[in-house]
Design an enzyme around this catalytic site. Sequence first.
Site, PDB file in Angstrom:
ATOM      1  N   ARG A 146       0.841  -1.201   0.000  1.00  0.00           N
ATOM      2  CA  ARG A 146       0.000   0.000   0.000  1.00  0.00           C
ATOM      3  C   ARG A 146       0.876   1.250   0.000  1.00  0.00           C
ATOM      4  O   ARG A 146       1.496   1.584   1.013  1.00  0.00           O
ATOM      5  CB  ARG A 146      -0.919   0.001   1.226  1.00  0.00           C
ATOM      6  CG  ARG A 146      -1.782   1.258   1.313  1.00  0.00           C
ATOM      7  CD  ARG A 146      -2.972   1.105   2.232  1.00  0.00           C
ATOM      8  NE  ARG A 146      -2.630   1.120   3.639  1.00  0.00           N
ATOM      9  CZ  ARG A 146      -3.523   1.217   4.626  1.00  0.00           C
ATOM     10  NH1 ARG A 146      -4.818   1.311   4.340  1.00  0.00           N
ATOM     11  NH2 ARG A 146      -3.143   1.207   5.881  1.00  0.00           N
ATOM     12  N   ASP A 156      -3.490   3.481  14.536  1.00  0.00           N
ATOM     13  CA  ASP A 156      -2.650   4.002  13.448  1.00  0.00           C
ATOM     14  C   ASP A 156      -3.128   5.396  13.051  1.00  0.00           C
ATOM     15  O   ASP A 156      -3.951   5.991  13.760  1.00  0.00           O
ATOM     16  CB  ASP A 156      -2.582   3.001  12.291  1.00  0.00           C
ATOM     17  CG  ASP A 156      -3.920   2.810  11.614  1.00  0.00           C
ATOM     18  OD1 ASP A 156      -4.840   3.585  11.903  1.00  0.00           O
ATOM     19  OD2 ASP A 156      -4.033   1.879  10.795  1.00  0.00           O
TER      20      ASP A 156
HETATM   21  C1  ACO Z   1      -6.810   1.675   9.671  1.00  0.00           C
HETATM   22  C2  ACO Z   1      -5.779   0.816   9.019  1.00  0.00           C
HETATM   23  O1  ACO Z   1      -5.193   1.209   8.075  1.00  0.00           O
HETATM   24  S1  ACO Z   1      -5.425  -0.701   9.655  1.00  0.00           S
HETATM   25  C3  ACO Z   1      -3.962  -1.198   8.835  1.00  0.00           C
HETATM   26  C4  ACO Z   1      -2.772  -0.503   9.297  1.00  0.00           C
HETATM   27  N1  ACO Z   1      -2.384  -0.872  10.643  1.00  0.00           N
HETATM   28  C5  ACO Z   1      -1.583  -1.942  10.832  1.00  0.00           C
HETATM   29  O2  ACO Z   1      -1.181  -2.554   9.878  1.00  0.00           O
HETATM   30  C6  ACO Z   1      -1.221  -2.303  12.243  1.00  0.00           C
HETATM   31  C7  ACO Z   1      -0.540  -3.641  12.277  1.00  0.00           C
HETATM   32  N2  ACO Z   1      -0.225  -4.084  13.628  1.00  0.00           N
HETATM   33  C8  ACO Z   1       0.855  -3.675  14.284  1.00  0.00           C
HETATM   34  O3  ACO Z   1       1.579  -2.829  13.798  1.00  0.00           O
HETATM   35  C9  ACO Z   1       1.164  -4.347  15.597  1.00  0.00           C
HETATM   36  O4  ACO Z   1       0.321  -5.425  15.804  1.00  0.00           O
HETATM   37  C10 ACO Z   1       1.086  -3.427  16.831  1.00  0.00           C
HETATM   38  C11 ACO Z   1       2.085  -2.284  16.694  1.00  0.00           C
HETATM   39  C12 ACO Z   1      -0.304  -2.863  16.997  1.00  0.00           C
HETATM   40  C13 ACO Z   1       1.453  -4.272  18.053  1.00  0.00           C
HETATM   41  O5  ACO Z   1       2.702  -4.818  17.826  1.00  0.00           O
HETATM   42  P1  ACO Z   1       3.604  -5.431  19.005  1.00  0.00           P
HETATM   43  O6  ACO Z   1       3.634  -4.453  20.116  1.00  0.00           O
HETATM   44  O7  ACO Z   1       4.889  -5.876  18.414  1.00  0.00           O
HETATM   45  O8  ACO Z   1       2.719  -6.652  19.450  1.00  0.00           O
HETATM   46  P2  ACO Z   1       3.177  -7.954  20.173  1.00  0.00           P
HETATM   47  O9  ACO Z   1       4.267  -7.701  21.152  1.00  0.00           O
HETATM   48  O10 ACO Z   1       1.937  -8.597  20.695  1.00  0.00           O
HETATM   49  O11 ACO Z   1       3.740  -8.841  18.992  1.00  0.00           O
HETATM   50  C14 ACO Z   1       4.006 -10.212  19.127  1.00  0.00           C
HETATM   51  C15 ACO Z   1       4.696 -10.673  17.882  1.00  0.00           C
HETATM   52  O12 ACO Z   1       3.822 -10.493  16.771  1.00  0.00           O
HETATM   53  C16 ACO Z   1       4.460  -9.719  15.782  1.00  0.00           C
HETATM   54  N3  ACO Z   1       3.454  -8.868  15.152  1.00  0.00           N
HETATM   55  C17 ACO Z   1       2.534  -8.088  15.751  1.00  0.00           C
HETATM   56  N4  ACO Z   1       1.755  -7.502  14.821  1.00  0.00           N
HETATM   57  C18 ACO Z   1       2.217  -7.929  13.628  1.00  0.00           C
HETATM   58  C19 ACO Z   1       1.815  -7.663  12.297  1.00  0.00           C
HETATM   59  N5  ACO Z   1       0.790  -6.862  12.033  1.00  0.00           N
HETATM   60  N6  ACO Z   1       2.518  -8.234  11.308  1.00  0.00           N
HETATM   61  C20 ACO Z   1       3.537  -9.067  11.581  1.00  0.00           C
HETATM   62  N7  ACO Z   1       3.962  -9.354  12.825  1.00  0.00           N
HETATM   63  C21 ACO Z   1       3.289  -8.780  13.836  1.00  0.00           C
HETATM   64  C22 ACO Z   1       5.480  -8.900  16.507  1.00  0.00           C
HETATM   65  O13 ACO Z   1       6.490  -8.491  15.611  1.00  0.00           O
HETATM   66  C23 ACO Z   1       5.960  -9.887  17.553  1.00  0.00           C
HETATM   67  O14 ACO Z   1       6.864 -10.777  16.928  1.00  0.00           O
HETATM   68  P3  ACO Z   1       7.997 -11.568  17.756  1.00  0.00           P
HETATM   69  O15 ACO Z   1       7.287 -12.393  18.784  1.00  0.00           O
HETATM   70  O16 ACO Z   1       8.691 -12.382  16.735  1.00  0.00           O
HETATM   71  O17 ACO Z   1       8.871 -10.518  18.369  1.00  0.00           O
HETATM   72  O1  LIG Z   2      -7.014   1.808   5.991  1.00  0.00           O
HETATM   73  C1  LIG Z   2      -7.934   1.387   6.595  1.00  0.00           C
HETATM   74  C2  LIG Z   2      -8.803   2.185   7.378  1.00  0.00           C
HETATM   75  O2  LIG Z   2      -9.709   1.624   8.013  1.00  0.00           O
HETATM   76  O3  LIG Z   2      -8.593   3.413   7.390  1.00  0.00           O
HETATM   77 MG    MG Z   3      -6.994   4.008   6.024  1.00  0.00          MG
END
Ligand code: ACO
Ligand SMILES: O=CC(=O)O
Ligand code: MG
EC number: 2.3.3.9
Length: 566
Positions: free
Chosen positions: A182, A467
């Site tokens: 994205r 986010d």
């Molecule tokens: C409105 C929108 O646009 S939604 C889409 C955009 N938002 C996103 O993509 C958010 C994605 N999620 C994240 O960034 C994360 O889940 C967070 C920042 C919210 C939390 O992350 P953390 O604090 O690292 O969570 P946590 O400690 O529970 O993670 C456990 C494991 O899962 C992994 N992990 C957590 N979330 C993700 C993810 N989305 N993708 C890949 N790995 C992940 C961490 O890297 C960690 O790995 P490890 O055990 O090997 O070290």
């Molecule tokens: O990108 C996704 C959203 O819900 O905003």
């Molecule tokens: Mg969005």
Amino acid sequence: MDLGTNGYSTPAAKKIESYYDVPEGVDIRGRYDEEFAKILTKDALKFVADLQREFRNHIKYALECRKEAKKRYNEGALPGFDPATRYIREQEWVCAPFPPAVADRKVEITGPVERKMIINALNSGAKVFMADFEDALSPSWENLMGGQVNLKDAVAGTISFHDKVRNRVYKLNDQTAKLFVRPRGWHLPEAHILIDGEPATGCLVDFGLYFYHNHSTFRHTQGAGFGPFFYLPKMEHSREAKIWNSVFEKAEKVAGIERGSIRATVLIETLPAVFQMDEILYELKEHSVGLNCGRWDYIFSYVKTFQAHPDRLLPDRVQVGMTQHFMKSYSDLLIWTCHRRGVHAMGGMAAQIPIKDDPVANEAALELVRKDKLREVNAGHDGTWSAHPGLIGACMEVFNNMGNTPNQIKTMKREDAANLTEQDLLQIPRGARSIEGLRLNTRVGIQYVAAWLTGSGSVPLYNLMEDAATAEISRVQNWQWLKYGVELNGDELGVKVNRELFGRVVEEEMARIEKEVGTERFKKGMYKEACKIFTRQCTSPTLDDFLTLDAYNYIVLHHPRESSKL
Ligand SMILES: CC(=O)SCCNC(=O)CCNC(=O)[C@H](O)C(C)(C)COP(=O)(O)OP(=O)(O)OC[C@H]1O[C@@H](n2cnc3c(N)ncnc32)[C@H](O)[C@@H]1OP(=O)(O)O
Ligand SMILES: O=CC(=O)O
Ligand SMILES: [Mg+2]
């Protein structure tokens, strides 16, 4: 070499002055790094510069049109279906068949283009990984270029990461999720790359560099002859989709690959775009793989579009869920539109993430996710988003309810949604406004901006994934309540939101944040700067279009070291 968390050298590690080899008219103002230089090659930059030169006027025009639409809404008009494109909505036509590689998109994980996360996401068991340069990424030079390095290694299958603290090495499994990327929205500039003296368009940099370096490998290893695949954010009108379509056609031509190789899912996450879904699919007919309910930005856009309509104020944002009539109508119309046109109708993001230290609270959070996903699959969505690997099992279980079929495009037509009206899509949500809502917006907004300024674009806050979209909803809602002196009708009955009250809330919430994060972290962090930015955004006489556009000025770092205003 001293490697940072992203796996590329940190500023401290690189002392030698070096410069990128650039084509004519291109100037790189970002820090030099040997790894970045493998991305910022002369040919790749020429590809980006050619895109910029061909499309910059179209982009400027599209952004001007956004301003004109805003003026109309501010003068009282409501967004609606365009009579001039009725024939597109009424005629029967379909998009090109979806590539077999992405027939099944039941669960998609999303995350920023951070090295370890990319590996974890690709290994997560999700069908798709959306690697994010947008809502989940703070667009610093380091994050963006590091992200490009990481994605190139991921597509090549060579990506690895060594967590020194845990002495754990991360590598890709044999089976991985299909990668979608994205890029940023049309509005964001890339201030570290100047083309003919002007900042490049952020999304053309994200798209151009990724496409240039990866299209060939991707088509062989991931796309089975198709690809690369993209998610396109924050569009407001089909003319913006038309630009993307032309960008794709040009890229395909330059790469010498068939028209229709590149595929993209468009996020419907602005209020004006919900009235343009057929038109957007029509423009991208040969490049489309569906639409997605970007529900969080959609709420932001509802408030922004109606900034001058005090009769359309939202209740506390926690009450603006998918069962509110206007949100349900948006999701239903999206499903009907996509299935009629033969493409995937993707659901959205539930904000809950696993709660590690509290099994009861964790089960309650999981139950909310399950309920949300069940609503989606029963409504006819073909897949959904997960913010965290720990939720994929639960999401998959629910989406497997659709039976032994990769999607519901043919089986859930949702003809009942064909007659949804403008009134359905604009219906004012029900609910109360409370001081707690104002406090939560303020506390979360400030903490998010503080994280963003220090390089994190997605953060766990109060057991939810937050986010850029949450910060945007929070600050536009505060702005609107302040602007219209809203009377609270939840708690604190009858109290009016004004500058004095807001000032007190900011002060108290800053004190609460300091207590929660600890004084040392509070002092070291960017909380005060974040508070200044957030407060200014909430109280400015006119509403800024994007919080991230203003905050971007704080993370632009020109080389040699010098901070810059755009
Ligand atoms: C409105 C929108 O646009 S939604 C889409 C955009 N938002 C996103 O993509 C958010 C994605 N999620 C994240 O960034 C994360 O889940 C967070 C920042 C919210 C939390 O992350 P953390 O604090 O690292 O969570 P946590 O400690 O529970 O993670 C456990 C494991 O899962 C992994 N992990 C957590 N979330 C993700 C993810 N989305 N993708 C890949 N790995 C992940 C961490 O890297 C960690 O790995 P490890 O055990 O090997 O070290
Ligand atoms: O990108 C996704 C959203 O819900 O905003
Ligand atoms: Mg969005």
